[in-house]
Scaffold this motif. Structure first.
Motif, short mmCIF file in Angstrom:
data_model
loop_
_atom_site.label_atom_id
_atom_site.label_comp_id
_atom_site.label_asym_id
_atom_site.label_seq_id
_atom_site.Cartn_x
_atom_site.Cartn_y
_atom_site.Cartn_z
N ALA A 155 10.43 -6.58 -7.76
CA ALA A 155 10.83 -5.77 -6.60
C ALA A 155 9.74 -4.75 -6.29
O ALA A 155 9.41 -4.49 -5.12
N ALA A 156 9.16 -4.17 -7.34
CA ALA A 156 8.06 -3.22 -7.14
C ALA A 156 6.84 -3.94 -6.59
O ALA A 156 6.14 -3.43 -5.70
N GLY A 157 6.58 -5.15 -7.11
CA GLY A 157 5.46 -5.94 -6.59
C GLY A 157 5.62 -6.25 -5.12
O GLY A 157 4.67 -6.16 -4.34
N ASN A 158 6.85 -6.58 -4.71
CA ASN A 158 7.11 -6.85 -3.29
C ASN A 158 6.90 -5.60 -2.44
O ASN A 158 6.40 -5.67 -1.32
N ALA A 159 7.28 -4.44 -3.00
CA ALA A 159 7.07 -3.18 -2.28
C ALA A 159 5.58 -2.92 -2.09
O ALA A 159 5.14 -2.44 -1.03
#
Length: 262
Positions: A155-159
């Motif tokens: 999720a952080a990577g997508n952000a």
């Protein structure tokens, strides 16, 4: 049917009721009942109905519009069939356009995907051949992106990906193109610009990328990226241009510098 005789949904429903009121239903078919009162709009609607039926009769080679009620009823049924066919075709065209957009765009960022960006490169080079004005192609690769995913989660990577996509989109002009080529690689095509002007903008983008910090779930995630850029001319091919820019970006990454231009 001509544009002058098309109805919006409300007018179409009114016209349908008015026409069915005037003409008898087809043999063995159930009567059609629709709500009516229209008040002062009735004379104008009657005129629209006549135009609509006359246009259908013209398309069928049955001009002038028959006065016999049974023949007018045939024209009405064909007019309704044509209107329904037109509605179906429009819905299908909208669905095709939606599917085409999905095939050219990245779901996560909304940027062009590899296929869509390659198409934009071809369009940009064709424009350069017409105008004699080239541009600059930029490749961007996020450093240690796998480590970001492993440390902070996908999720952080997508952000991070969305943040980089937004930064690049903000830094280009309306007629330029930005794409996510896959994973953590991005590209931007700067058209209608000299090499000198284009590289100035590349340096501005590189500096902005050095200052990116993503706040995700209360955690500050520093992000760096390697940037490579090449000028292109009307004589370049899409394949050669993309390969050169990709090589420049990897030169940057291997040298641990933030920008490689040529």
């Amino acid at each position: 049917m001509g544009n002058d005789h098309r109805f919006n949904e409300r007018t179409f429903a009114m016209s349908l009721h008015a026409t069915v009121t005037i003409l008898p239903p087809a043999q063995n078919s159930a009567p059609v009942t629709l709500p009516a009162p229209w008040g002062e709009e009735q004379p104008r609607l009657d005129r629209h109905i006549e135009l609509w039926l006359s246009e259908t009769a013209r398309l069928l080679g049955a001009t002038p519009l028959p006065t016999d009620e049974s023949r007018r009823s045939d024209v009405l049924r064909l007019a309704l069939a044509l209107a329904e066919a037109e509605r179906i075709i429009k819905a299908q065209q909208a669905e095709i356009e939606k599917l085409e957009a999905l095939s050219l765009n990245d779901d996560l960022t909304g940027l062009f995907n590899w296929r869509g960006f390659n198409r934009q490169v071809s369009v940009g080079l064709a424009e350069a051949q017409r105008t004699g004005i080239g541009g600059v192609l930029i490749y961007v690769d996020i450093d240690d992106f796998k480590k970001i995913n492993d440390t902070y989660g996908h999720a952080a990577g997508n952000a991070v990906l969305r943040e980089i996509a937004g930064l690049l989109s903000h830094k280009v002009r309306q007629h330029d193109s930005v794409g996510r080529l896959g994973g953590d690689e991005f590209a931007a095509l700067l058209t209608r610009t000299s090499a000198a002007q284009g590289f100035r903008r590349v340096r501005d983008i590189a500096q902005a990328l050095e200052q990116v910090t993503i706040l995700h779930d209360g955690i500050a995630i520093p992000v760096t990226a390697s940037v490579g850029a090449v000028a292109f001319s009307p004589d370049d091919s899409p394949e050669a241009l993309l390969e050169r820019a990709d090589r420049r970006m990897y030169d940057c990454k291997r040298g641990r510098t933030r920008l490689e231009v040529a």
